[in-house]
Write an enzyme that holds these catalytic residues in place. Sequence first.
Site, PDB file in Angstrom:
ATOM      1  N   SER A 100       0.588  -1.486   0.025  1.00  0.00           N
ATOM      2  CA  SER A 100       0.201  -0.297   0.271  1.00  0.00           C
ATOM      3  C   SER A 100       0.759   1.067  -0.281  1.00  0.00           C
ATOM      4  O   SER A 100       1.727   1.157   0.326  1.00  0.00           O
ATOM      5  CB  SER A 100      -1.198   0.423   1.027  1.00  0.00           C
ATOM      6  N   TYR A 147      -2.314  -0.009  10.200  1.00  0.00           N
ATOM      7  CA  TYR A 147      -2.711  -0.294   8.459  1.00  0.00           C
ATOM      8  C   TYR A 147      -0.783  -0.523   8.341  1.00  0.00           C
ATOM      9  O   TYR A 147      -1.022  -1.570   7.097  1.00  0.00           O
ATOM     10  CB  TYR A 147      -3.935   0.129   7.854  1.00  0.00           C
TER      11      TYR A 147
END
Length: 335
Positions: free
Chosen positions: A127, A152
């Site tokens: 990501s 995350y």
Amino acid sequence: MKVLLTGVAGFIGFHVARALLDRGDEVAGVDNLNDYYDVRLKEARLGQLEGRNGFRFVRADLADRKATAEIFLEERPNRVVHMAAQAGVRYSLENPHAYADSNIVGLLNVLEGCRYGEVEHLVFASSSSVYGANTRMPFSVHQNVDHPLSLYAATKKAGELMAHTYAHLYQFPVTGLRFFTVYGPWGRPDMSPFIFTKKIIAGEPIDVFNHGKHKRDFTYIDDITEGVVRTLDRVAAPDPAWDAAAPDPATSSAPYRLYNIGNNQPVPLMTYIETIERAVGKEAVKNFLPMQPGDVPETYADVDDLARDVGFRPSTPLEEGITRFVAWYRDFYGV
């Protein structure tokens, strides 16, 4: 070839599965169909795949070590595309354990499956959030990324490190892909295109964080899909020029590579909202708010490595992508 694709009922996984099937590959799709967002949308995506020649669905949780090992033994894939993850920066503040279970334990079990299954190539989803506190633009895979701003992001960075370790220890090729703000038809309900479109159509106010001063490198799903498939076909190899005295994070003496997949064109948040307003045909009621914890003010992908190595550079204009998304949304929900 036979591809094991995790997260097949998810947004990106679904599109990648469809692309692989379209070109004649066999796809064993794995998903646990959790209720992080509306399961009916996940089931509708699966409905587009089930019945297609070469597709098989396996419902399983990759955090279950035994179940994951059995999948690899039964399916014996040539290559693996690992898209399964607990997504969402903001939700990681509420339920951090879900991220450890899915993004770390789940990936570990996949890596073990690849190791013992003699998989030819693993491509996994990372990501843009791993860039965290970095402010040098555009974000390059050659930058150090040791300052994540959300759990995350930290789990995605941990995943990259784990994948590199396995590539080094067991010499099986691994490629990590850092996705930048993906949007498009069949998208996730927790993401801004979905939220904004739904609320604008309903005449409800939208929350505009950081007082609209964000910039994002919005990347259309078809560009993401093509990037995934192209990198899957280009098996990672050791970099002969890699220097341990000046280590490049994007390559290695192991068969390991990292790439950004982004549109290489950051868009101001207010411009993005205006694009949705035009597509919907209605102006949004805006509720301006401060920046949320864990968020970053800007993302911007350097995709030169991707273009050089796989011959692809995302290019779908925002106006075109948003128009397609809003058309899908109206059709799917009948509004």
